[in-house]
Design a protein around this motif. Structure first.
Motif, PDB file in Angstrom:
ATOM      1  N   LYS A 107      73.638  12.641  72.285  1.00  0.00           N
ATOM      2  CA  LYS A 107      72.639  12.655  71.207  1.00  0.00           C
ATOM      3  C   LYS A 107      71.681  13.832  71.319  1.00  0.00           C
ATOM      4  O   LYS A 107      70.542  13.776  70.865  1.00  0.00           O
ATOM      5  CB  LYS A 107      71.835  11.332  71.199  1.00  0.00           C
ATOM      6  CG  LYS A 107      72.687  10.072  71.085  1.00  0.00           C
ATOM      7  CD  LYS A 107      73.362   9.972  69.735  1.00  0.00           C
ATOM      8  CE  LYS A 107      73.974   8.590  69.513  1.00  0.00           C
ATOM      9  NZ  LYS A 107      75.059   8.262  70.431  1.00  0.00           N
ATOM     10  N   GLN A 135      75.397  13.076  60.337  1.00  0.00           N
ATOM     11  CA  GLN A 135      74.504  11.918  60.233  1.00  0.00           C
ATOM     12  C   GLN A 135      73.568  11.834  61.429  1.00  0.00           C
ATOM     13  O   GLN A 135      72.377  11.517  61.282  1.00  0.00           O
ATOM     14  CB  GLN A 135      75.338  10.633  60.108  1.00  0.00           C
ATOM     15  CG  GLN A 135      75.993  10.482  58.735  1.00  0.00           C
ATOM     16  CD  GLN A 135      76.870   9.258  58.664  1.00  0.00           C
ATOM     17  OE1 GLN A 135      77.952   9.202  59.234  1.00  0.00           O
ATOM     18  NE2 GLN A 135      76.402   8.240  57.958  1.00  0.00           N
ATOM     19  N   LEU A 136      74.096  12.107  62.624  1.00  0.00           N
ATOM     20  CA  LEU A 136      73.239  12.096  63.817  1.00  0.00           C
ATOM     21  C   LEU A 136      72.229  13.244  63.766  1.00  0.00           C
ATOM     22  O   LEU A 136      71.063  13.076  64.144  1.00  0.00           O
ATOM     23  CB  LEU A 136      74.104  12.207  65.078  1.00  0.00           C
ATOM     24  CG  LEU A 136      74.918  10.969  65.445  1.00  0.00           C
ATOM     25  CD1 LEU A 136      75.904  11.284  66.568  1.00  0.00           C
ATOM     26  CD2 LEU A 136      73.991   9.828  65.877  1.00  0.00           C
ATOM     27  N   THR A 137      72.670  14.398  63.282  1.00  0.00           N
ATOM     28  CA  THR A 137      71.780  15.562  63.203  1.00  0.00           C
ATOM     29  C   THR A 137      70.617  15.301  62.251  1.00  0.00           C
ATOM     30  O   THR A 137      69.467  15.678  62.527  1.00  0.00           O
ATOM     31  CB  THR A 137      72.577  16.800  62.741  1.00  0.00           C
ATOM     32  OG1 THR A 137      73.639  17.047  63.659  1.00  0.00           O
ATOM     33  CG2 THR A 137      71.677  18.027  62.672  1.00  0.00           C
ATOM     34  N   LEU A 138      70.893  14.642  61.127  1.00  0.00           N
ATOM     35  CA  LEU A 138      69.849  14.370  60.140  1.00  0.00           C
ATOM     36  C   LEU A 138      68.812  13.372  60.656  1.00  0.00           C
ATOM     37  O   LEU A 138      67.717  13.264  60.099  1.00  0.00           O
ATOM     38  CB  LEU A 138      70.470  13.862  58.840  1.00  0.00           C
ATOM     39  CG  LEU A 138      71.314  14.903  58.077  1.00  0.00           C
ATOM     40  CD1 LEU A 138      72.038  14.257  56.911  1.00  0.00           C
ATOM     41  CD2 LEU A 138      70.438  16.058  57.607  1.00  0.00           C
ATOM     42  N   LYS A 139      69.150  12.658  61.724  1.00  0.00           N
ATOM     43  CA  LYS A 139      68.192  11.725  62.321  1.00  0.00           C
ATOM     44  C   LYS A 139      67.466  12.340  63.517  1.00  0.00           C
ATOM     45  O   LYS A 139      66.640  11.689  64.153  1.00  0.00           O
ATOM     46  CB  LYS A 139      68.925  10.459  62.783  1.00  0.00           C
ATOM     47  CG  LYS A 139      69.545   9.647  61.651  1.00  0.00           C
ATOM     48  CD  LYS A 139      70.333   8.472  62.208  1.00  0.00           C
ATOM     49  CE  LYS A 139      71.014   7.690  61.092  1.00  0.00           C
ATOM     50  NZ  LYS A 139      71.859   6.571  61.633  1.00  0.00           N
ATOM     51  N   SER A 140      67.796  13.593  63.830  1.00  0.00           N
ATOM     52  CA  SER A 140      67.239  14.234  65.020  1.00  0.00           C
ATOM     53  C   SER A 140      65.912  14.928  64.703  1.00  0.00           C
ATOM     54  O   SER A 140      65.393  14.843  63.590  1.00  0.00           O
ATOM     55  CB  SER A 140      68.240  15.256  65.562  1.00  0.00           C
ATOM     56  OG  SER A 140      68.307  16.371  64.682  1.00  0.00           O
ATOM     57  N   LYS A 141      65.407  15.662  65.677  1.00  0.00           N
ATOM     58  CA  LYS A 141      64.139  16.375  65.511  1.00  0.00           C
ATOM     59  C   LYS A 141      64.343  17.802  65.009  1.00  0.00           C
ATOM     60  O   LYS A 141      63.449  18.649  65.126  1.00  0.00           O
ATOM     61  CB  LYS A 141      63.388  16.409  66.846  1.00  0.00           C
ATOM     62  CG  LYS A 141      62.963  15.021  67.324  1.00  0.00           C
ATOM     63  CD  LYS A 141      62.203  15.105  68.649  1.00  0.00           C
ATOM     64  CE  LYS A 141      61.772  13.709  69.101  1.00  0.00           C
ATOM     65  NZ  LYS A 141      61.047  13.769  70.407  1.00  0.00           N
ATOM     66  N   HIS A 144      63.086  20.856  59.190  1.00  0.00           N
ATOM     67  CA  HIS A 144      63.431  20.461  57.823  1.00  0.00           C
ATOM     68  C   HIS A 144      64.420  21.435  57.181  1.00  0.00           C
ATOM     69  O   HIS A 144      65.373  21.034  56.499  1.00  0.00           O
ATOM     70  CB  HIS A 144      62.152  20.380  56.980  1.00  0.00           C
ATOM     71  CG  HIS A 144      62.375  19.880  55.591  1.00  0.00           C
ATOM     72  ND1 HIS A 144      62.743  18.573  55.319  1.00  0.00           N
ATOM     73  CD2 HIS A 144      62.305  20.529  54.387  1.00  0.00           C
ATOM     74  CE1 HIS A 144      62.885  18.432  54.008  1.00  0.00           C
ATOM     75  NE2 HIS A 144      62.621  19.594  53.423  1.00  0.00           N
ATOM     76  N   LYS A 147      67.908  20.943  58.590  1.00  0.00           N
ATOM     77  CA  LYS A 147      68.458  19.672  58.113  1.00  0.00           C
ATOM     78  C   LYS A 147      68.992  19.814  56.694  1.00  0.00           C
ATOM     79  O   LYS A 147      70.031  19.240  56.353  1.00  0.00           O
ATOM     80  CB  LYS A 147      67.386  18.571  58.163  1.00  0.00           C
ATOM     81  CG  LYS A 147      67.139  18.000  59.550  1.00  0.00           C
ATOM     82  CD  LYS A 147      66.172  16.823  59.482  1.00  0.00           C
ATOM     83  CE  LYS A 147      65.950  16.219  60.868  1.00  0.00           C
ATOM     84  NZ  LYS A 147      65.038  15.046  60.822  1.00  0.00           N
ATOM     85  N   ARG A 151      72.722  19.015  55.546  1.00  0.00           N
ATOM     86  CA  ARG A 151      72.876  18.020  54.471  1.00  0.00           C
ATOM     87  C   ARG A 151      73.720  18.593  53.331  1.00  0.00           C
ATOM     88  O   ARG A 151      74.580  17.911  52.772  1.00  0.00           O
ATOM     89  CB  ARG A 151      71.509  17.575  53.954  1.00  0.00           C
ATOM     90  CG  ARG A 151      71.605  16.462  52.906  1.00  0.00           C
ATOM     91  CD  ARG A 151      70.228  16.047  52.409  1.00  0.00           C
ATOM     92  NE  ARG A 151      69.459  15.328  53.416  1.00  0.00           N
ATOM     93  CZ  ARG A 151      68.419  15.833  54.075  1.00  0.00           C
ATOM     94  NH1 ARG A 151      67.988  17.062  53.812  1.00  0.00           N
ATOM     95  NH2 ARG A 151      67.774  15.118  54.971  1.00  0.00           N
TER      96      ARG A 151
END
Length: 680
Positions: A107, A135-141, A144, A147, A151
C-alpha cells in the motif's frame, strides 16, 4: 467397437512398468520454482528457501532470486540499487513489474505511482491489475493533480467507474460492466437507452444488441430472456426500417441474427416464419443474398437438395453484401449441386471460388478436395487420384491433406525427429546456460526478453536461419511470438519450415502438466495439445469475446463444473484459468466428460467443446449422414465446422510427429460412424 474408439482416442500407450528410481535431491532451480509456487500458502518456508539460494553466489539465477526475495520477503528492500544493477538487462522489465507489485501490496501507493509514471512502457498492466492499482492510488496521499491524472486513465480504460456517466457514455459503460461480468449493471444501462425514445435509433439499436449479447453470455440460465431480447432487437425498427439505407441494414442484420437464434434454439418452424416476413419486408429495399442463403440452408437441412440449389442460385444472383457472404453462398451452392449429382455444375462453382483473389490456403484445400471427390464420383479415377496427390503436397499437415491420404488408402509418413538445429547457437555460451535455466524455472517472459535483447534478426536470413530463430523463441516459451513471426515470413520460408520443422507449428509446451492431466483424466496428450493449439495458440492469457479464458478457453460456468469433478484443482475465480496448472486439468476433465456424454465419438465430443451440447445433438438429428466427412461439412456453425477440422488436423499431426513409431494410417476413430450414437 466403441471401446476400440475410446482406446484409440483417449489412450496413447500404456506406461511401461519400471522400477522406481532412487529419489534425488531437488536442484537449486527446483527449489526456486517450489518456493514461488508455495509462496501464498507457505510464505515463511518459501522465503527460507529463497534465503538459502541467495547465499549461493555461483547460482546462475542469483539476480532472479534477489528480485523475488525483494518482492515477497523483504519489505524494506533496496529496489533502487537492484534496478541500477539490472538496468538494460533481460531482467529489467520483470524486475520493474515485481518492484511495482511489491509497493502496491504494501500500500505504498505514492511510490508505486511514481514508479508507474517513470516506467509506463515496461509496466503493461492488464485491465484488472490497473483498476486495482488506480483505486488504491486514489485513496492514497497522492496530490490532487496526480490523482486527476490517474483517474482520467482509469475512466478511459474502465468507464464503469464513472460516478455519473453521461447518456452518450452509457454504451461503453454497459460494455465495460458486461466485460467485468456484472451483467445486471450492464443491462441497467442498456435499458436506460432502450427505454428512452429521445435517443437516436442507432444508439437504441446498439443497446438492444448489447442486451442480447449480455443475455447470451448467460444463456445457460437465462435462455428465454436471450431469445426474447433477440426478438426485441429484431422488432425495434420494423415500423421504420425504410427510413434510410442505414435503418434497412440494421433491420436486416438484427432479424438475420434473430432467425438464426430461433433456428438453433427452437428449430425451423418459427425461424422460417420470421424469415418469410423478413423477405417480404426487404424485397426491393435491400439485398436478399443472406435471406435466400438461409432458406437454402434450411431446405438443405430438410434434405430438399434441389430446392436448396434453387434458393442458393437466387442468392448468388443477389447483390453482394460482404465478401464472406459471397463465399458462403457459392460454397453452399457448390455443395448442394454435388448433393444432387450435378458434378460439373459443382466444379464450375468451385472454380469461381478457387479464382477468388482473397482465397485462403485452408479454403483452397477444401475446394481442391471436393473437386477431386467430384471426379471420383464420376468414376474419373485417374484424374481424381492425381488431384488427391497434388492436394497432399499442397496441404502436407492439413485436414484435407490427411483426408486425401485416407481416400488413396496410403499411410501418412511418420514425422521425422526434429533436426538438430541447435538453436541455442544464436546466443553466446553464457547466455545459452542462462536461457536454459530461465526456461527450467518457467520464467518465460525474462527468457524471451533475453532472446530479443541478444539476437538481432535480419532480412537477409534464409529459411534455416528463421527456423533456428523460431525454435529458439519456442525454447524459451514464446510460442505466440513464434507463430506471429512465422506468418510474416515468405511463403517459401513457411513451406520449408512446415516440411523440415513441423514441430514449430505443433509444439508441446507445459509437458509435465499435460502428462499429469492425461493420467488423471485418461485424455491423451495429443488431444489436449490439439485443443490447446486451436483454442489459444498456447497463449496463457488468452480471453475470447465469448468470455472463455486461458490455454483451453473454458468459460467460467464450465470450469466450475469441471472443478467440482476435480476437487484437487484449486479454482475459485475466472482469472485462475490463466494458470496452466488450473486450466489444463480442468480442460482435460471437460473433454473426458464430453467423450462420456457422446459415447466416445470424436467428432461430436470435439464439436461440443466448441458449441453447446444441445446444438450438437440437434445436428445429429437433422444432418445425419452415413459419411462422417459429409456430416462435418454439413455442420451449420461455420466456427464449429472449422474447429473440428483443425482439431482433427492437429490430432493427426501430433500423432504423426510424436506418438507413432511407424507411418500413420488415417485414424478411423476420428471419423466414427454416427449410427451407434444415434441408436442410444
Amino acid at each position: 467397437m466403441l471401446s476400440i474408439f475410446l482406446f484409440l482416442i483417449l489412450i496413447i500407450l500404456p506406461l511401461q512398468s519400471q522400477d522406481s528410481p532412487a529419489l534425488k535431491p531437488p536442484t537449486d532451480i527446483q527449489v526456486y520454482r517450489d518456493a514461488l509456487d508455495n509462496m501464498k500458502t507457505a510464505s515463511k518456508v518459501s522465503c527460507s528457501s529463497l534465503k538459502s539460494l541467495k547465499a549461493k553466489k555461483d547460482f546462475i539465477l542469483l539476480d532472479l532470486v534477489e528480485m523475488r526475495w525483494n518482492e515477497h520477503c523483504d519489505k524494506k528492500a533496496n529496489w533502487k540499487e537492484l534496478h541500477d544493477r539490472l538496468k538494460e538487462t533481460a531482467y529489467e522489465k520483470t524486475m520493474i513489474q515485481a518492484w511495482f507489485e511489491s509497493l502496491v501490496q504494501q500500500k505504498r501507493m505514492v511510490e508505486a505511482y511514481d514508479l508507474y509514471q517513470m516506467h509506463r512502457k515496461q509496466l503493461k498492466l492488464h485491465k484488472k491489475e490497473f483498476e486495482e492499482f488506480a483505486q488504491l492510488t486514489l485513496k492514497s496521499k497522492l496530490n490532487h493533480k496526480e490523482k486527476n491524472k490517474i483517474r482520467k486513465i482509469l475512466l478511459e480504460r474502465s468507464p464503469r467507474f464513472k460516478v455519473k456517466p453521461k447518456q452518450k457514455e452509457f454504451l461503453e459503460v454497459a460494455k465495460d460492466y458486461r466485460d467485468d461480468r456484472q451483467f445486471e449493471k450492464a443491462l441497467y444501462y442498456y435499458r436506460l437507452l432502450i427505454n428512452n425514445p429521445k435517443v437516436s435509433d442507432r444508439e437504441r439499436w446498439l443497446a438492444y444488441r448489447g442486451a442480447r449479447i449480455t443475455y447470451k453470455l448467460e444463456r445457460w440460465t437465462r435462455m428465454e430472456k436471450y431469445i426474447k431480447s433477440s426478438q426485441q432487437w429484431a422488432q425495434f425498427l420494423r415500423s421504420r426500417y425504410k427510413k434510410s439505407k442505414e435503418h434497412t441494414r440494421m433491420h436486416h442484420d438484427a432479424n438475420v441474427e434473430y432467425v438464426r437464434t430461433l433456428w438453433t434454439e427452437r428449430g425451423q418452424t418459427q425461424a422460417r416464419k420470421e424469415l418469410r416476413r423478413l423477405e417480404k419486408e426487404l424485397q426491393g429495399h435491400y439485398s436478399l443474398q443472406v435471406v435466400y442463403w438461409l432458406r437454402g440452408r434450411m431446405e438443405e437441412e430438410n434434405r430438399n437438395y434441389k430446392l436448396a440449389v434453387d434458393y442458393l442460385k437466387k442468392s448468388s444472383l443477389e447483390k453482394k453484401i460482404s465478401h464472406d457472404d459471397w463465399q458462403r453462398v457459392h460454397w453452399s451452392l457448390a455443395w448442394n449441386q454435388r448433393r444432387i449429382e450435378k458434378y460439373k455444375d459443382s466444379e464450375d462453382t468451385m472454380d469461381l471460388l478457387l479464382n477468388d483473389p482473397e482465397l485462403t490456403a485452408f479454403a483452397k484445400a477444401k475446394y481442391l478436395y471436393w473437386k477431386a471427390e467430384n471426379e471420383w464420383s464420376q468414376n474419373n479415377r485417374q484424374q481424381a487420384e492425381s488431384a488427391f496427390k497434388e492436394l497432399i503436397n499442397f496441404d502436407l499437415h492439413g485436414y484435407y491433406g490427411a483426408l486425401a491420404y485416407r481416400k488413396l488408402e496410403i499411410p501418412m509418413p511418420k514425422g521425422e525427429k526434429p533436426k538438430n538445429q541447435n538453436e541455442l547457437e544464436l546466443l553466446e555460451k553464457s547466455d545459452q546456460n542462462l536461457v536454459l535455466a530461465l526456461g527450467e524455472a518457467q520464467e518465460f517472459e525474462i527468457a524471451e526478453d533475453l532472446v530479443r535483447l541478444r539476437v538481432k534478426t535480419s532480412k537477409s536470413w534464409d529459411e534455416k536461419d528463421w527456423a533456428q530463430y523460431l525454435l529458439l523463441l519456442q525454447r524459451v516459451g514464446a510460442y505466440k511470438a513464434s507463430f506471429i513471426k512465422y506468418h510474416t515470413l515468405t511463403p517459401q520460408a513457411q513451406v520449408y519450415i512446415l516440411k523440415e520443422f513441423p514441430s514449430i507449428l505443433f509444439p508441446q509446451p507445459f509437458p509435465h502438466i499435460v502428462t499429469a492431466a492425461e493420467k488423471q483424466t485418461q485424455v491423451s496428450a495429443s488431444l489436449v495439445y490439439s485443443i490447446m493449439k486451436q483454442e489459444s495458440g498456447f497463449d496463457v492469457r488468452a480471453r475470447s469475446h465469448a468470455d472463455a479464458f486461458g490455454l483451453l478457453q473454458l468459460i467460467p460456468q464450465v470450469a466450475i463444473k469441471a472443478a467440482e469433478r476435480m476437487p484437487s484443482v484449486h479454482y475459485t475465480k475466472p482469472h485462475d484459468l490463466f494458470k496452466p496448472e488450473v486450466i489444463i486439468p480442468l480442460g482435460a476433465n471437460n473433454l473426458q466428460h464430453l467423450f462420456e456424454r457422446f459415447n466416445s465419438h470424436f467428432i461430436l465430443s470435439v464439436a461440443a467443446y466448441n458449441a453447446s451440447e444441445q446444438a450438437v445433438r440437434g445436428w445429429v438429428d437433422t444432418r445425419y449422414s452415413t459419411d462422417p466427412v459429409t456430416f462435418i461439412e454439413d455442420i451449420p456453425y461455420e466456427e464449429t465446422k472449422g474447429y473440428i477440422k483443425l482439431v482433427m488436423r492437429n490430432y493427426i499431426a501430433y500423432n504423426r510427429l510424436y506418438y507413432s513409431d511407424t507411418d500413420l494410417v488415417f485414424p478411423e476413430s476420428c471419423l466414427g460412424s454416427l449410427d451407434e450414437f444415434r441408436s442410444l
